[in-house]
Scaffold this active site. Structure first.
Site, short mmCIF file in Angstrom:
data_model
loop_
_atom_site.label_atom_id
_atom_site.label_comp_id
_atom_site.label_asym_id
_atom_site.label_seq_id
_atom_site.Cartn_x
_atom_site.Cartn_y
_atom_site.Cartn_z
N ARG A 174 0.83 -1.23 0.00
CA ARG A 174 0.00 0.00 0.00
C ARG A 174 0.85 1.27 0.00
O ARG A 174 0.43 2.30 0.53
CB ARG A 174 -0.96 0.04 1.20
CG ARG A 174 -1.93 -1.09 1.26
CD ARG A 174 -2.98 -1.06 0.17
NE ARG A 174 -3.76 -2.26 0.27
CZ ARG A 174 -3.45 -3.40 -0.36
NH1 ARG A 174 -2.40 -3.46 -1.18
NH2 ARG A 174 -4.18 -4.47 -0.22
N SER A 225 -11.17 -0.86 3.94
CA SER A 225 -10.48 -0.96 5.24
C SER A 225 -9.91 0.39 5.62
O SER A 225 -9.30 1.07 4.79
CB SER A 225 -9.34 -1.97 5.14
OG SER A 225 -9.86 -3.24 4.83
N GLU A 315 -4.98 3.53 6.17
CA GLU A 315 -4.82 3.35 4.73
C GLU A 315 -5.49 4.53 4.02
O GLU A 315 -5.06 4.95 2.96
CB GLU A 315 -5.50 2.02 4.33
CG GLU A 315 -5.18 1.58 2.92
CD GLU A 315 -5.78 0.21 2.60
OE1 GLU A 315 -5.72 -0.71 3.45
OE2 GLU A 315 -6.33 0.07 1.51
C1 LIG Z 1 -15.70 -0.63 -0.52
C2 LIG Z 1 -14.22 -0.39 -0.68
C3 LIG Z 1 -13.35 -1.46 -0.77
C4 LIG Z 1 -11.98 -1.24 -0.94
N1 LIG Z 1 -11.15 -2.31 -1.06
C5 LIG Z 1 -9.83 -2.11 -1.29
C6 LIG Z 1 -8.95 -3.23 -1.49
O1 LIG Z 1 -9.35 -4.38 -1.44
N2 LIG Z 1 -7.64 -2.96 -1.73
C7 LIG Z 1 -7.15 -1.69 -1.80
O2 LIG Z 1 -5.95 -1.52 -2.05
N3 LIG Z 1 -7.96 -0.62 -1.62
C8 LIG Z 1 -9.28 -0.80 -1.37
N4 LIG Z 1 -10.12 0.27 -1.17
C9 LIG Z 1 -9.56 1.62 -1.14
C10 LIG Z 1 -9.64 2.36 -2.49
O3 LIG Z 1 -10.50 1.72 -3.37
C11 LIG Z 1 -8.26 2.45 -3.13
O4 LIG Z 1 -7.38 3.12 -2.28
C12 LIG Z 1 -8.31 3.19 -4.47
O5 LIG Z 1 -7.12 2.99 -5.15
C13 LIG Z 1 -8.62 4.68 -4.33
O6 LIG Z 1 -8.94 5.18 -5.61
P1 LIG Z 1 -9.64 6.59 -5.83
O7 LIG Z 1 -9.56 6.92 -7.27
O8 LIG Z 1 -10.99 6.58 -5.24
O9 LIG Z 1 -8.67 7.55 -5.01
P2 LIG Z 1 -9.04 8.80 -4.09
O10 LIG Z 1 -9.71 8.30 -2.87
O11 LIG Z 1 -9.70 9.85 -4.87
O12 LIG Z 1 -7.57 9.28 -3.71
C14 LIG Z 1 -6.72 8.46 -2.95
C15 LIG Z 1 -5.32 9.05 -3.01
O13 LIG Z 1 -4.81 8.92 -4.34
C16 LIG Z 1 -4.29 10.16 -4.78
N5 LIG Z 1 -4.46 10.22 -6.23
C17 LIG Z 1 -5.61 10.05 -6.92
N6 LIG Z 1 -5.39 10.16 -8.25
C18 LIG Z 1 -4.07 10.43 -8.39
C19 LIG Z 1 -3.22 10.69 -9.51
N7 LIG Z 1 -3.69 10.68 -10.77
N8 LIG Z 1 -1.92 10.96 -9.28
C20 LIG Z 1 -1.42 10.97 -8.02
N9 LIG Z 1 -2.16 10.73 -6.92
C21 LIG Z 1 -3.47 10.47 -7.11
C22 LIG Z 1 -5.11 11.20 -4.05
O14 LIG Z 1 -4.44 12.45 -3.98
C23 LIG Z 1 -5.29 10.55 -2.70
O15 LIG Z 1 -4.18 10.83 -1.86
C24 LIG Z 1 -11.48 0.08 -1.00
C25 LIG Z 1 -12.37 1.17 -0.90
C26 LIG Z 1 -13.73 0.93 -0.75
C27 LIG Z 1 -14.68 2.09 -0.67
#
Ligand SMILES: Cc1cc2nc3c(=O)[nH]c(=O)nc-3n(C[C@H](O)[C@H](O)[C@H](O)COP(=O)(O)OP(=O)(O)OC[C@H]3O[C@@H](n4cnc5c(N)ncnc54)[C@H](O)[C@@H]3O)c2cc1C
Length: 322
Positions: A174, A225, A315
């Protein structure tokens, strides 16, 4: 220094950039929580994004990039700065290589690869959010992370567009180098996959989705999580000794194991609750506040610290908290 209003006017002059003021970030987070951003701007153009960042830096306002908002806790006061989103979502395949723009929905990338009979991303099925954020946080599930397939990442460092090979991204659980350079913006990534039977890959992904949808109903306002799992080898000796072998997976102890021991399941602050079936899952039951979420997380961390001498690490990413 230009005001947010003047900066907004400057941003509005950039072609292909959509700009709004006082935008409630609760609309953009899966928690459904978060006050307004001074400015919110989005585009699917690299040129417009860089122009927006340049204007933002000149304004002296803070900037942050948002993806799908599925891993963010935004404060009730919101974000005093410019929230930027890069929306380009192209997916391209050449042989066993797939290139994905950062704004592509991760699930679309998974489906795209599966439909082309390319193996390597199917265990990421059902992880919400964008591909860029998946690279940023090295998203993963079922024993695999996206970093295993990343060949290179194209990003903007504030001065130039650069490309890092996998080893330069410093991926681990992560984590990536992008987490310690929050000002770097990922534009795209190239992944190397392996040929495989598409129907088998689809079945694997569907089986995973079924389990995930039961654990995280699609309408649940949460971030998956809240805390990272812990490496057994990093735990204090006494805490490690008490962990039953059966809960350890690939050298990691689920944070949920410790949370369960401290009675986390089902506790609540206002409308923010810990799931009764999963101690590392906190959700907004409706109308919850970031303040309550913050308090509940602090309470859980304190309980685990007191009982086990372990510091749980979030996380999720915080926005707008000092
Ligand atoms: C129901 C649920 C289940 C999940 N299960 C998992 C799992 O099994 N495994 C897992 O790893 N995660 C899981 N997650 C967490 C989440 O899905 C991941 O962290 C995902 O990668 C976040 O994507 P996002 O586009 O929504 O990012 P955001 O929440 O919008 O941003 C997260 C971070 O990424 C940065 N970011 C976004 N885009 C960019 C970019 N283009 N360049 C640089 N930085 C950027 C943002 O600044 C921020 O710091 C889960 C979340 C939910 C709601």
């Amino acid at each position: 220094m230009p005001t947010a209003e003047e900066t907004g006017a400057r941003l509005a002059e950039i072609p292909n950039l959509t700009v709004s003021r006082g935008t409630p970030l609760c609309r953009y987070t899966r928690f459904g929580i978060g006050g307004p951003a001074d400015l919110y701007a989005e585009t699917d153009s690299v040129e417009a994004f860089i122009a927006a960042l340049t204007a933002a830096h000149a304004s002296g306002l803070e900037t942050m990039v948002i993806g799908g908002g599925t891993n963010l806790i935004v404060s009730d006061e919101g974000f005093r700065g410019i929230m930027l989103r890069y929306r380009a979502d192209g997916l391209r395949a050449t042989g066993n290589s797939v290139s994905a723009d950062a704004g592509a929905v991760l699930q679309d990338l998974v489906d795209f690869s599966i439909s082309r009979g390319l193996k390597g991303l199917e265990t990421l099925a059902g992880i919400p959010g964008s591909t860029g954020a998946a690279v940023y946080g090295n998203a993963g599930a079922y024993g695999h992370s996206i970093s295993e397939r990343v060949v290179e990442v194209r990003f903007y460092d504030g001065a130039a567009v650069r490309v890092f090979r996998n080893e330069e991204c410093q991926f681990h659980y992560r984590e990536s180098i992008f987490k310690s350079h929050k000002e770097w913006i990922i534009f795209s990534t190239e992944l190397l996959l392996e040929p495989a039977n598409a129907a088998v890959l689809r079945q694997t992904a569907d089986d995973i989705m079924k389990v995930r949808n039961e654990k995280f109903p699609v309408t649940m306002k949460c971030a998956g999580s809240i805390f990272k799992n812990l490496l057994l080898r990093d735990l204090p000796r006494e805490a490690a000794a008490g962990v039953p072998a059966a809960v350890v997976r690939e050298g990691k102890v689920p944070a949920a194991y410790f949370l369960e021991q401290v009675g986390a399941k089902g506790i609540e602050r206002g409308q923010i609750r810990v799931a009764t079936y999963h101690a590392n899952l906190i959700y907004n039951a409706g109308g919850g506040s970031a303040a309550d979420l913050w308090t509940l997380i602090a309470e859980l961390k304190a309980r685990v610290r007191r009982q086990f001498g372990i510091e749980l690490e979030e996380e999720v990413q915080y926005v707008g908290f000092d």
